[in-house]
Design a protein around this motif. Structure first.
Motif, mmCIF file in Angstrom:
data_model
loop_
_atom_site.group_PDB
_atom_site.id
_atom_site.type_symbol
_atom_site.label_atom_id
_atom_site.label_comp_id
_atom_site.label_asym_id
_atom_site.label_seq_id
_atom_site.Cartn_x
_atom_site.Cartn_y
_atom_site.Cartn_z
ATOM 1 N N LYS A 61 -38.869 -10.799 11.979
ATOM 2 C CA LYS A 61 -38.213 -9.533 11.630
ATOM 3 C C LYS A 61 -39.209 -8.402 11.865
ATOM 4 O O LYS A 61 -40.218 -8.289 11.171
ATOM 5 C CB LYS A 61 -37.752 -9.529 10.172
ATOM 6 N N VAL A 62 -38.931 -7.573 12.859
ATOM 7 C CA VAL A 62 -39.838 -6.490 13.246
ATOM 8 C C VAL A 62 -40.102 -5.535 12.080
ATOM 9 O O VAL A 62 -41.224 -5.072 11.882
ATOM 10 C CB VAL A 62 -39.284 -5.745 14.476
ATOM 11 N N ALA A 63 -39.069 -5.269 11.260
ATOM 12 C CA ALA A 63 -39.212 -4.312 10.150
ATOM 13 C C ALA A 63 -40.249 -4.749 9.129
ATOM 14 O O ALA A 63 -40.701 -3.941 8.318
ATOM 15 C CB ALA A 63 -37.864 -4.099 9.462
ATOM 16 N N SER A 64 -40.669 -6.016 9.181
ATOM 17 C CA SER A 64 -41.648 -6.520 8.212
ATOM 18 C C SER A 64 -43.089 -6.319 8.659
ATOM 19 O O SER A 64 -44.005 -6.855 8.041
ATOM 20 C CB SER A 64 -41.376 -8.006 7.926
ATOM 21 N N VAL A 65 -43.307 -5.515 9.707
ATOM 22 C CA VAL A 65 -44.669 -5.282 10.197
ATOM 23 C C VAL A 65 -45.528 -4.706 9.075
ATOM 24 O O VAL A 65 -45.064 -3.904 8.257
ATOM 25 C CB VAL A 65 -44.686 -4.360 11.439
ATOM 26 N N ASP A 66 -46.774 -5.162 9.014
ATOM 27 C CA ASP A 66 -47.677 -4.732 7.958
ATOM 28 C C ASP A 66 -49.086 -4.613 8.524
ATOM 29 O O ASP A 66 -49.717 -5.609 8.851
ATOM 30 C CB ASP A 66 -47.650 -5.740 6.809
ATOM 31 N N THR A 67 -49.562 -3.370 8.633
ATOM 32 C CA THR A 67 -50.930 -3.122 9.091
ATOM 33 C C THR A 67 -51.777 -2.512 7.971
ATOM 34 O O THR A 67 -52.855 -1.996 8.237
ATOM 35 C CB THR A 67 -50.941 -2.170 10.306
ATOM 36 N N ARG A 68 -51.264 -2.531 6.746
ATOM 37 C CA ARG A 68 -51.911 -1.940 5.581
ATOM 38 C C ARG A 68 -52.036 -0.419 5.708
ATOM 39 O O ARG A 68 -52.911 0.195 5.112
ATOM 40 C CB ARG A 68 -53.268 -2.598 5.304
#
Length: 183
Positions: A61-68
């Protein structure tokens, strides 16, 4: 001691709570930024007698991207990169696997990002198997590859005054997967 793959034959589902889908991009030519995706699912079919007949699929799921970093996350979801509203999922479907040494494999497959599908090869290391306290048979593996984001239609960049660009074209993908055998 070599792994008894025949005993591991079966279907496995990713244990997302004990797995990660990550990426690394070079930023401003001098450092690396790491990120990942928090929502994904996948399945592995192991054919221990004929490893080349094994297979894997995954959806992220692209919307779950997390780079802090919320601002960077938002930029990655925009039209400059993933176009999350138009293309909510990334997918991988294997097309073949080749043993290349003790617990080492090459996993070939089709990676779809946005509306572009390209073949990629993952270097896979089988990390082992265990039975957890709940009686589940688990397998673990790491997989790595490098892709060109431009090949997937992500061409946004910014030039630096000192030369070079803000975001590298080459993106490393790193997977750490724990999967549970299905009965």
């Amino acid at each position: 001691m070599s792994t008894d793959y025949a005993s591991l034959t079966g279907d496995y589902t990713f244990d997302v709570a004990h797995s990660s889908v990550g990426f690394i991009a070079r930023h401003a030519m001098v450092t690396k930024v790491r990120g990942g995706f928090n929502e994904f699912e996948g399945e592995v079919h192991l054919d221990g007698a004929n490893p080349e007949k094994s297979s894997a699929t995954a959806t992220v799921k692209v919307a779950s991207v997390d780079t802090r970093n919320e601002q960077r996350n938002g930029h990655l979801l925009s039209g400059d990169f993933f176009e999350q509203e138009k293309y909510p999922d990334m997918t991988f479907k294997s097309t073949g696997i080749t043993p290349k040494g003790e617990d080492q494999f090459t996993l070939r497959g089709d990676l779809t990002v946005k509306d572009v599908t390209k073949p990629v090869d993952f270097d896979v290391e089988f990390l082992g198997t265990t039975v957890d306290p709940y009686g589940n048979t688990r397998i673990g593996f790491e997989a790595k590859t490098t892709v060109s984001r431009k090949e997937f239609g992500m061409t946004w960049n910014a030039a630096l005054e000192t030369g070079g660009v803000l975001v590298s074209d080459k993106i490393q993908i790193e997977l750490e997967i724990s999967a549970i055998k299905q009965s």
